[in-house]
Scaffold this active site. Structure first.
Site, PDB file in Angstrom:
ATOM      1  N   GLU A 197       0.864  -1.194  -0.069  1.00 15.55           N
ATOM      2  CA  GLU A 197      -0.034   0.136  -0.056  1.00 15.55           C
ATOM      3  C   GLU A 197       0.868   1.244   0.078  1.00 15.55           C
ATOM      4  O   GLU A 197       0.371   2.262  -0.632  1.00 15.55           O
ATOM      5  CB  GLU A 197      -0.913   0.076   1.212  1.00 15.55           C
ATOM      6  CG  GLU A 197      -2.156  -1.147   1.231  1.00 15.55           C
ATOM      7  CD  GLU A 197      -2.842  -1.427  -0.138  1.00 15.55           C
ATOM      8  OE1 GLU A 197      -3.032  -0.045  -0.871  1.00 15.55           O
ATOM      9  OE2 GLU A 197      -3.090  -2.251  -0.462  1.00 15.55           O
ATOM     10  N   HIS A 222       0.306  -1.729  -9.944  1.00 16.27           N
ATOM     11  CA  HIS A 222       0.658  -3.300  -9.858  1.00 16.27           C
ATOM     12  C   HIS A 222       1.693  -3.317 -10.962  1.00 16.27           C
ATOM     13  O   HIS A 222       1.967  -3.090 -11.974  1.00 16.27           O
ATOM     14  CB  HIS A 222      -0.307  -4.063  -9.971  1.00 16.27           C
ATOM     15  CG  HIS A 222      -1.479  -3.998  -8.797  1.00 16.27           C
ATOM     16  ND1 HIS A 222      -2.766  -4.285  -8.795  1.00 16.27           N
ATOM     17  CD2 HIS A 222      -1.213  -3.628  -7.491  1.00 16.27           C
ATOM     18  CE1 HIS A 222      -3.612  -4.121  -7.471  1.00 16.27           C
ATOM     19  NE2 HIS A 222      -2.381  -3.626  -6.765  1.00 16.27           N
ATOM     20  N   CYS A 223       2.470  -4.674 -10.586  1.00 16.93           N
ATOM     21  CA  CYS A 223       3.803  -4.942 -11.251  1.00 16.93           C
ATOM     22  C   CYS A 223       3.575  -6.362 -11.643  1.00 16.93           C
ATOM     23  O   CYS A 223       2.855  -7.043 -10.788  1.00 16.93           O
ATOM     24  CB  CYS A 223       5.173  -5.022 -10.389  1.00 16.93           C
ATOM     25  SG  CYS A 223       6.336  -5.585 -11.275  1.00 16.93           S
TER      26      CYS A 223
HETATM   27 ZN   LIG Z   1      -2.481  -3.295  -4.940  1.00 21.10          ZN
HETATM   28 ZN   LIG Z   2       7.813  -4.568  -9.425  1.00 20.35          ZN
END
Ligand SMILES: [Zn+2]
Ligand SMILES: [Zn+2]
Lengths: 188, 451
Positions: free
Chosen positions: A135, A144-145
């Site tokens: 967070e 996001h990754c």
């Molecule tokens: Zn998230």
């Molecule tokens: Zn990442």
């Protein structure tokens, strides 16, 4: 010794705000230590406060995470970033539950320890720290990754979260450092 | 294909719109919201979205009507219906009218995430198949299956494609990043005997080795932690169609052995499985790397190389066929003008001159991104030198002598792009149309650091 850099280093960047006295103080210390070590946010644990009653949804017996964020937003005092911690279950109107919620690139976040229980206390603390770090990444502006070993990956289940190491992938780590620097500069 | 999905959320309740769009934005999608069916349809006039999330119960036009209206205007639209608990009947009704799925609110985050993954995967396959086939039939003169140009160099490449396509032999396509090797692969597929079968593409450079292995070979249930369901791999999905392995230079020698075995035996086993599955696809691979060099460094196996490289097609970089620049620019300009609804008509002669004076290290893909950008910032009907002034920043290299090698050009270009977006990897990656991880790897490899 009053060089400006020393000032910045000593300044608290994130307030960890515990809602409800049932929260394990040790859990809070683990969260603070990890936020500091992994994200580089100097963290301060604030005194316990009452549950945010206006965020409570009686029909669902859960707290509305968005309303908790509103509550934290109204606060004038305090550090650049504020993260609420609650032992009760969190949700947003459209989802049955959330582990945490944050403003993307904003100032406030909240996490719940409710669903993170594990017989091994260590695992429980680690889960909390991972959610908090994730967070915090959103707070700084990260989405996001897709990398498998990165805390900015969205974990569909706790088992997936448990498999993640306590760190970001190099790309996210770089972005965190850059965004953090920028956030501090903008503040001064 | 790395482009993120454009999503529209339609709901009269503001909290739902806000919550859903916040969640989807964090997932990396670009999201817009509409508070009524009519508003959604008005927006749709100007721009098509990849996915619509539509609430069932709305005042005025309800969700069911909206599904039908969207489908009428945009037949390929993916629509997901959002209903309240206990109204499965309405969800079924929506699916009859063309919605692909439904969600009962409030829904599990896991459920939403899985559904989005499914939609995104379907979209990638659709993108590879539909638009290009469309262009095939209605082709403008200069366009050939989405491949646009008028140069002699490109004409020779297209001739080669006509020749190699009907054979079933493996083809290796070489060329710099951004030259459109994927379109050539698709063109081969469309003109081959495998055209009736699927065209399955995978970028071998975009994922970690373990992930790639399970992507390619699939897995049985319980093959590893997290493998809750059995899954077919890309090799299996290719069936009797074409398998396109992009960035083949990126795969490990171990994986080369595994693939070699499949190509020789025409059989494979899923991870964690021992039941052989027959496969009979045609292999097309592509790389921007010098595989001969990799073989000398023992990074690439010779036996595998000869397997995949029965026929070779080389696509020259854009700077060696600058005659294609004006046609390509015009093609993308019309495309983006239509998509964004902006009344942009063309480029001034001076603008064309600037475009042709630039060396295009990122090739066609970079040109496409540049045109997309100028269409967005354009204020008049014609795009002139002013709108292209940001290109001069990049062109700065010409004064200090043009970059001699591809590597130098790449480093220079990376630095320029990073510079132009204040060293934000996220933004720079978007501009370069590569993912963040690839960019950070490149920066590490070339030792590019923020000054
Ligand atoms: Zn998230
Ligand atoms: Zn990442």
């Amino acid at each position: 010794m009053d060089s400006p850099t020393a000032d910045i280093a000593a300044e608290t960047l994130l307030d960890l705000i515990p809602y409800g006295e049932e929260i394990d103080p040790l859990a809070l210390s683990v969260l603070a230590a990890n936020l500091q070590a992994v994200v580089g946010l100097r963290t301060c644990i604030r005194p316990f406060r009452d549950h945010p009653e206006e965020a409570f949804i009686p029909t669902r017996y859960q707290f509305d995470a968005v309303k908790v964020l509103d509550d934290l937003c109204r606060e004038k005092e305090g550090a650049l970033f504020r993260m609420g911690v609650i032992q009760r279950d969190l949700c947003i109107p459209i989802l049955t539950y959330v582990y945490g919620e944050s403003q993307l690139g904003g100032h406030t976040a909240v996490i719940s320890l409710h669903r993170l229980h594990h017989i091994d206390r260590q695992v429980y603390y680690e889960r909390g720290a991972k959610i908090a770090i994730h967070e915090a990444g959103h707070l700084l502006g990260l989405e996001h990754c897709r990398e498998p070993g990165c805390l900015m990956r969205f974990s569909k289940q706790l088992e997936q979260l448990d498999l993640l190491p306590m760190r970001f992938c190099p790309a996210c780590e770089y972005e965190i450092a850059r965004l953090l620097k920028k956030a501090i500069q903008n503040r001064h | 294909m790395t482009r993120s999905m454009h999503i529209m959320v339609v709901d009269d309740e503001e909290t739902i719109c806000v919550a859903l769009s916040a969640w989807l934005t964090k997932e990396g999608y670009s999201v817009e919201t509409a508070s009524s069916g009519q508003e959604a349809l008005n927006r749709l006039e100007k721009k098509h979205y990849d996915l619509y999330l539509v609430d069932f119960k709305m005042p005025g036009m309800d969700g069911l009507q909206l599904v039908a209206e969207i489908k009428r205007r945009q037949p390929d639209a993916a629509i997901i219906m959002i209903t309240a608990h206990g109204s499965i009947q309405s969800a079924v009704e929506a699916m009859k009218r063309g919605a692909i799925d439904y969600l009962c609110k409030p829904f599990d985050p896991e459920e939403l995430s899985l559904l989005m993954e499914r939609v995104a995967a379907a979209k990638t396959i659709q993108q590879a198949e539909v638009p290009v086939v469309d262009q095939w039939d209605t082709s403008r003169q200069a366009s050939w299956g989405g491949i646009v140009g008028q140069s002699e160099a490109l004409r020779l490449v297209l001739n080669e494609i006509e020749e190699v396509a009907p054979t079933s032999a493996p083809v290796l396509i070489t060329g710099e990043t951004g030259t459109g090797k994927d379109l050539l692969a698709l063109a081969i597929h469309m003109r081959s005997e495998q055209a009736q079968g699927p065209f399955v593409a995978i970028n071998c450079g975009a994922q970690s080795e373990t992930l790639l292995e399970s992507e390619l070979f699939g897995h049985e249930r319980g093959a590893f932690t997290g493998a809750v369901k059995a899954r077919r791999g890309r090799l299996e999905m290719a069936g009797t169609g074409t398998l396109f392995l992009d960035e083949i230079g990126e795969i490990s020698p171990k994986m080369q052995v595994n693939l070699l075995r499949v190509l020789e035996e025409k059989k494979l086993c899923r991870l964690g499985g021992n039941q052989p599955i027959d496969v009979d696809f045609r292999l097309v691979s592509a790389t921007h790397k010098d595989l001969n060099q990799l073989m000398r460094e023992e990074q690439f196996r010779e036996d595998f190389f000869y397997r995949i490289n029965v026929l070779t097609i080389h696509i020259p970089p854009l700077r060696e066929r600058l005659e294609d620049v004006p046609v390509l620019a015009d093609f993308f300009l019309q495309k983006y003008a239509q998509e964004t609804g902006k009344p942009v008509e063309g480029l001034t002669p001076r603008a064309v001159e600037i475009l042709m004076g630039y060396s295009w290290p990122g090739n066609v893909r970079e040109l496409r991104n540049v045109i997309e950008r100028v269409v967005v910032i354009a204020r008049g009907r014609m795009i002139g030198a002013d709108e292209l002034s940001f290109l001069k920043v990049y062109g700065g290299g010409t004064r200090s002598g043009p970059a001699a090698t591809l590597k130098e050009a790449e480093i220079q270009h990376l630095q320029n792009v990073l510079e132009s977006c204040d060293w934000s990897i996220t933004q720079a990656a978007k501009m370069l149309d590569i993912d963040r991880v690839t960019l950070s790897r490149k920066m590490k490899r070339f030792n590019i650091k923020r000054p």
